[in-house]
Enzyme design. Sequence first.
Site, short mmCIF file in Angstrom:
data_model
loop_
_atom_site.label_atom_id
_atom_site.label_comp_id
_atom_site.label_asym_id
_atom_site.label_seq_id
_atom_site.Cartn_x
_atom_site.Cartn_y
_atom_site.Cartn_z
N LYS A 142 -7.52 0.02 9.97
CA LYS A 142 -8.38 0.15 11.15
C LYS A 142 -9.82 -0.14 10.74
O LYS A 142 -10.51 0.72 10.21
CB LYS A 142 -8.26 1.56 11.73
N GLY A 149 0.84 -1.21 0.00
CA GLY A 149 0.00 0.00 0.00
C GLY A 149 0.86 1.25 0.00
O GLY A 149 1.67 1.44 0.91
N LYS A 156 -12.80 11.00 0.36
CA LYS A 156 -11.57 10.44 0.95
C LYS A 156 -11.96 9.21 1.75
O LYS A 156 -13.11 9.09 2.18
CB LYS A 156 -10.93 11.46 1.90
N SER A 201 -9.19 14.63 10.87
CA SER A 201 -9.56 13.21 10.73
C SER A 201 -10.57 13.08 9.60
O SER A 201 -11.59 13.77 9.56
CB SER A 201 -10.18 12.69 12.03
N ARG A 246 -0.40 -1.08 -6.56
CA ARG A 246 -1.18 -1.73 -7.62
C ARG A 246 -1.19 -0.95 -8.93
O ARG A 246 -1.80 -1.40 -9.90
CB ARG A 246 -2.61 -1.98 -7.15
N ARG A 247 -0.61 0.24 -8.96
CA ARG A 247 -0.68 1.05 -10.20
C ARG A 247 0.71 1.61 -10.53
O ARG A 247 1.43 2.08 -9.64
CB ARG A 247 -1.65 2.21 -10.02
N SER A 282 -1.51 7.25 1.92
CA SER A 282 -1.03 8.16 2.95
C SER A 282 -0.24 7.45 4.05
O SER A 282 0.89 7.82 4.37
CB SER A 282 -2.20 8.88 3.64
N GLU A 324 -12.80 4.96 6.94
CA GLU A 324 -12.98 3.53 7.21
C GLU A 324 -14.20 3.25 8.09
O GLU A 324 -14.82 2.21 7.97
CB GLU A 324 -11.72 2.95 7.88
N LYS A 379 -12.96 3.45 17.00
CA LYS A 379 -12.78 4.91 17.16
C LYS A 379 -13.21 5.66 15.90
O LYS A 379 -13.66 6.81 15.97
CB LYS A 379 -11.35 5.25 17.59
N1 LIG Z 1 -3.84 8.06 6.92
C1 LIG Z 1 -3.67 7.92 8.22
O1 LIG Z 1 -3.40 8.91 8.92
C2 LIG Z 1 -3.77 6.57 8.85
C3 LIG Z 1 -4.42 5.52 8.23
N2 LIG Z 1 -4.53 4.32 8.85
C4 LIG Z 1 -5.26 3.21 8.23
O2 LIG Z 1 -4.48 2.71 7.14
C5 LIG Z 1 -5.35 2.14 6.14
C6 LIG Z 1 -4.97 2.76 4.79
O3 LIG Z 1 -5.27 4.14 4.89
P1 LIG Z 1 -4.54 5.26 4.05
O4 LIG Z 1 -3.18 4.88 3.64
O5 LIG Z 1 -4.71 6.50 4.83
O6 LIG Z 1 -5.51 5.32 2.78
P2 LIG Z 1 -5.25 6.07 1.40
O7 LIG Z 1 -6.59 6.24 0.80
O8 LIG Z 1 -4.39 7.24 1.59
O9 LIG Z 1 -4.40 4.99 0.56
C7 LIG Z 1 -4.90 3.70 0.32
C8 LIG Z 1 -3.86 2.86 -0.38
O10 LIG Z 1 -4.38 1.55 -0.53
C9 LIG Z 1 -4.47 1.25 -1.92
N3 LIG Z 1 -5.71 0.51 -2.19
C10 LIG Z 1 -6.95 0.97 -2.04
N4 LIG Z 1 -7.84 0.02 -2.38
C11 LIG Z 1 -7.11 -1.02 -2.75
C12 LIG Z 1 -7.46 -2.30 -3.23
N5 LIG Z 1 -8.73 -2.69 -3.37
N6 LIG Z 1 -6.46 -3.15 -3.53
C13 LIG Z 1 -5.18 -2.76 -3.39
N7 LIG Z 1 -4.79 -1.55 -2.95
C14 LIG Z 1 -5.76 -0.70 -2.62
C15 LIG Z 1 -4.48 2.57 -2.63
O11 LIG Z 1 -4.03 2.36 -3.95
P3 LIG Z 1 -4.34 3.40 -5.13
O12 LIG Z 1 -3.49 4.61 -4.84
O13 LIG Z 1 -3.94 2.65 -6.33
O14 LIG Z 1 -5.81 3.71 -5.05
C16 LIG Z 1 -3.51 3.35 -1.77
O15 LIG Z 1 -2.18 2.99 -2.05
C17 LIG Z 1 -6.79 2.49 6.58
O16 LIG Z 1 -7.35 1.37 7.19
C18 LIG Z 1 -6.59 3.60 7.61
O17 LIG Z 1 -7.62 3.60 8.58
C19 LIG Z 1 -3.97 4.09 10.06
C20 LIG Z 1 -3.28 5.09 10.71
C21 LIG Z 1 -3.16 6.41 10.16
O1 LIG Z 2 -6.31 6.66 12.18
C1 LIG Z 2 -5.94 7.79 11.99
C2 LIG Z 2 -5.09 8.54 12.91
O2 LIG Z 2 -4.63 7.74 13.95
C3 LIG Z 2 -6.41 8.50 10.78
O3 LIG Z 2 -7.71 8.88 11.02
P1 LIG Z 2 -8.68 9.20 9.80
O4 LIG Z 2 -8.69 7.98 8.93
O5 LIG Z 2 -10.00 9.49 10.43
O6 LIG Z 2 -8.09 10.39 9.10
#
Ligand SMILES: NC(=O)C1=CN([C@@H]2O[C@H](COP(=O)(O)OP(=O)(O)OC[C@H]3O[C@@H](n4cnc5c(N)ncnc54)[C@H](OP(=O)(O)O)[C@@H]3O)[C@@H](O)[C@H]2O)C=CC1
Ligand SMILES: O=C(CO)COP(=O)(O)O
Length: 324
Positions: A104, A9, A271, A253, A33-34, A12, A274, A190
């Site tokens: 999450k 992944g 955006k 958030s 994936r891209r 972000s 989850e 949460k």
């Molecule tokens: N952002 C944050 O601050 C935090 C996020 N998290 C958790 O991390 C997880 C990911 O979040 P985050 O990185 O923020 O999300 P983003 O939307 O920023 O990124 C998601 C990533 O996952 C890829 N992706 C999405 N769908 C698929 C799929 N079906 N198959 C394969 N790859 C996929 C996307 O690829 P593509 O770019 O090609 O779409 C991208 O690389 C969530 O569960 C979030 O709750 C946990 C802590 C902090």
């Molecule tokens: O899990 C997160 C921070 O700990 C990110 O929260 P959001 O997905 O709500 O932006």
Amino acid sequence: MTMTPVIIGGGSWGCAIASALIRTGQHVELLVRRQATVDALAAGQCMQLPDAAQMPPMAASLAPACLQTASMIFVVVPVAANPAAFDTIATHGTAGVPVILCAKGISSHNGQDAQLLTHAAQQALPDHPIAVFSGPSFADEVLAGLPAALVAASTSPAVLEMIQTAFQHSNIRVYTHNDPDGLALAGAMKNVVAIAAGCAVGLGLGDNAKAAIITRGLAEIARLNHAIGGDAETIFGLGGVGDLALSCAGPHSRNMAFGLALGAGDAVPDKLAEGSRTVAALALMGRHKKVDLPITNAIDMVLNHGQNLDDAVKALLARRPGTE
Ligand SMILES: NC(=O)C1=CN([C@@H]2O[C@H](COP(=O)(O)OP(=O)(O)OC[C@H]3O[C@@H](n4cnc5c(N)ncnc54)[C@H](OP(=O)(O)O)[C@@H]3O)[C@@H](O)[C@H]2O)C=CC1
Ligand SMILES: O=C(CO)COP(=O)(O)O
């Protein structure tokens, strides 16, 4: 053969985790994936955080073969994409390599069942030790090098030591404990409470109502955590109260921003939120475990069963208050 951390992944949170590890001098690979993501990461850009500070160029690949030389594997895609990531690890990963869950939410198949991500991972990957990595951590701040304190939870002390060592001298300070299920549940719940708190603020119900939702939401998390056999202390730590406080603080958030828009009657942001995807499975888990989850159920009714938000609030307020 050089063993490197691999991050599945490149969104972000994947970029933020990678940036912290790169800061310690480690070589990290991202499996994405891209091709557009590969190119953006090589240019030091995170596609989901276009306004973030310049990050170091990152090595990314579309080829799961990079998992063969992974020293540890972080799964950092949305919950719905975790089963496919587990299949990829089962096919290409090396047995014994720790798998660290960073999403999450609650795993679900077509809304028919509800399973903690830890249990889904253990079933799919019996040859890999599993850990959960969670806590208050907005990706853009970690990416900018600001300090954050997170929790790694696993039943394997060796895996915890490995994760702690990997982030030593980075901007992520890692605490550890041995309750992965409780940590996974708290991170999932949460998000739903943040949506509810956002709805209250968006509806104009005031700061008192927001504080009530955060506190009663915490009580829901504690009740379901107890029912799944989680440790009560997990809920009072970084992955419980810590992440809840962060996510309910304001529109930084994505889950809170989703709730704010919903409450104000605006279009929800495009955006990842989850909590909106996980609330149905969470409500189902509450029913299976016979745990009262009024806030979770109210958000589920609004998002998945067509209930009007005002009516959901009225129904919540009409409940007979009990003991705290
Ligand atoms: N952002 C944050 O601050 C935090 C996020 N998290 C958790 O991390 C997880 C990911 O979040 P985050 O990185 O923020 O999300 P983003 O939307 O920023 O990124 C998601 C990533 O996952 C890829 N992706 C999405 N769908 C698929 C799929 N079906 N198959 C394969 N790859 C996929 C996307 O690829 P593509 O770019 O090609 O779409 C991208 O690389 C969530 O569960 C979030 O709750 C946990 C802590 C902090
Ligand atoms: O899990 C997160 C921070 O700990 C990110 O929260 P959001 O997905 O709500 O932006």
